[in-house]
Write an enzyme that holds these catalytic residues in place. Sequence first.
Site, PDB file in Angstrom:
ATOM      1  N   PRO A 108       0.835  -1.209   0.000  1.00 44.17           N
ATOM      2  CA  PRO A 108       0.000   0.000   0.000  1.00 44.17           C
ATOM      3  C   PRO A 108       0.864   1.251   0.000  1.00 44.17           C
ATOM      4  CG  PRO A 108      -0.809  -1.592   1.592  1.00 44.17           C
ATOM      5  CD  PRO A 108       0.496  -2.121   1.100  1.00 44.17           C
ATOM      6  N   CYS A 109       0.498   2.207  -0.857  1.00 40.58           N
ATOM      7  CA  CYS A 109       1.376   3.371  -1.061  1.00 40.58           C
ATOM      8  C   CYS A 109       0.732   4.687  -0.651  1.00 40.58           C
ATOM      9  CB  CYS A 109       1.796   3.448  -2.533  1.00 40.58           C
ATOM     10  SG  CYS A 109       0.413   3.571  -3.684  1.00 40.58           S
ATOM     11  N   LYS A 110      -0.459   4.652  -0.070  1.00 40.43           N
ATOM     12  CA  LYS A 110      -1.144   5.911   0.244  1.00 40.43           C
ATOM     13  C   LYS A 110      -0.335   6.785   1.199  1.00 40.43           C
ATOM     14  CE  LYS A 110      -5.848   4.176  -0.456  1.00 40.43           C
ATOM     15  NZ  LYS A 110      -7.156   3.890   0.172  1.00 40.43           N
TER      16      LYS A 110
END
Length: 594
Positions: A108-110
């Site tokens: 996840p890159c948020k």
Amino acid sequence: MTPVEIRHFHLFAGLGGGARGFNRGESRVGQLEARFRCIGGIDVDPAAMRDFQRLAGVPGTVLDMFDREQYRAFHGAEPAADWREATPQDIQRAAGGERPHIVFLSAPCKGFSGLLSESKSKTAKYQALNRLTLRGVWLMLEAWADDPPELVLFENVPRLATRGRALLDQITAMLRAYGYATAETTHDCGELGGLAQSRKRFLLVARHIAKVPPLLYEPERRPLRAVGDVLGRMLMPGDLRAGPMHRVPALQWKTWVRLAFVEAGSDWRSLNRLAIEGGQLRDYLIVPSMHNGGLGVHRWEEPTGVIAGASRPGNGSFSVADPRAPDGALQYQNYGVLPWDQPSGTVIGVKSPGQGTYSVADPRLPESSARHTQMFRVVRWDRHSATVTGSQQVGSGAACVADPRNHGADFAKYAVADWQRPAGTVISGSTTGQGAYAVADPRSGMDADRAAYLTGGHYGVMRMDQPAGAVSAAACHDNGRWSVADPRLPESTDNLVAIIRAEDGTWHRPFTTLELAALQSLVDPEEQLELDGLSDQAWRERIGNAVPSDAAQAIASEMGRTLLLAWSGETFQLNAAPVWVRPVAVGLSVAQGA
């Protein structure tokens, strides 16, 4: 060729774009040929795992990899009673008990994205999400600690290298502790896969030094393609033969207007160049198109459309912008004949009848022409004939008559007999347009008082305040009164699908969900794609999080070639491509990018 299986496994797998691309990898070294096989994937999203099975061809595993502290920080609550922390054994089970040669992680890159503000990225929620990345790498390394995967690829947003520097250093140190050489690069996945999109991503590549002596080279870069190369192969947006994912998004009316005034290749800053006076556009007016081009005027140099049975100016483009002189400029009216009582146009050097109005309707006939006055003359039925002469040729006298009687009905094409007259001869071909073909039958079979049956009301338009007729199974605008004069016009905030012809003559519109999937190379443009659920928003989120399949294929092919070299005993291959991962000693002594 000798097939060699290369197994790959995916953490934070999403809908399976990367797995699909790895399955299509192509690598050959000598007589060895790689056959890529996915052995599983893990993600916390059940819908994504159902999509994963469609795209990767194997079941995925729904698994939450948070530890308890991370779970509380991210969700703001304690987990359910049946929740438990994932273990390395869970990772092994998700791979079906097999060991992978390549592990692909797209965490996840948020928390690292530039779309998230710096202050928000530092909150406990997003810090917990960032630490999940580190935990996922640790779970993977522990799952196969006794027999590590040969290659590991970690993919994320480019800002990870700056905003997540401390975390990245921990991941790199962990990989090196398990015997890996690493390299950090930033690539455009569009160039790796030859896509019609530019997609800059951070790639951390790790090669197990003991198992893979050869250098790992970067995939070949290819030029980006035009978006029309992909979209032009698809059905028109909104054509649901391509499936529900190809519907045009409903936007607010004001958004459609803004899109129409944004120059192609530009963005909202194009709107700054518009002149606004009193809240209105000074130089433009949006005018709705007439139905079927009603009152349309063709340019002189362009072809006309299809000529219909009722080609009138009011129901189509059946007029032309004629550049030739209008009425009154008689000198340009080729083969024009002047009335006797009007003046002539300008006399110019060219005076032949085919080049202007150079003829006149002269009421005077010379006496010498009297003998020719009856040539090709046709006598009316109710008049007397001229003198009968010895010549029987029609060109030498009044030898023709306009006979109103139809004595050739037996041979008339598509003849329709009068109800009160006899039919023509009934012949064997009376159904092909010849002979006793048809009759004008005055009997309609309808009661004249039953007005509803006199017409089907084709193209009928109902008033908004009157009831509709009974809705039939075949109700359509062209077979009854199935249209309405709707007085409601959209507000600026109403969602709708609008087609506004922009100044460049094109339709500025959003991509359909299927088009986005095609740009991500998740589906071929000529094919349909079915994803789990019915929500465009959910589909778009999973598509946007996906790794482009064609980029993953290019990476897999290069990794497969490196593995085949290692397994065949080769430690070096002449290659002009840049080295991706060097031996650890060189990697530590040479600065990245030098």
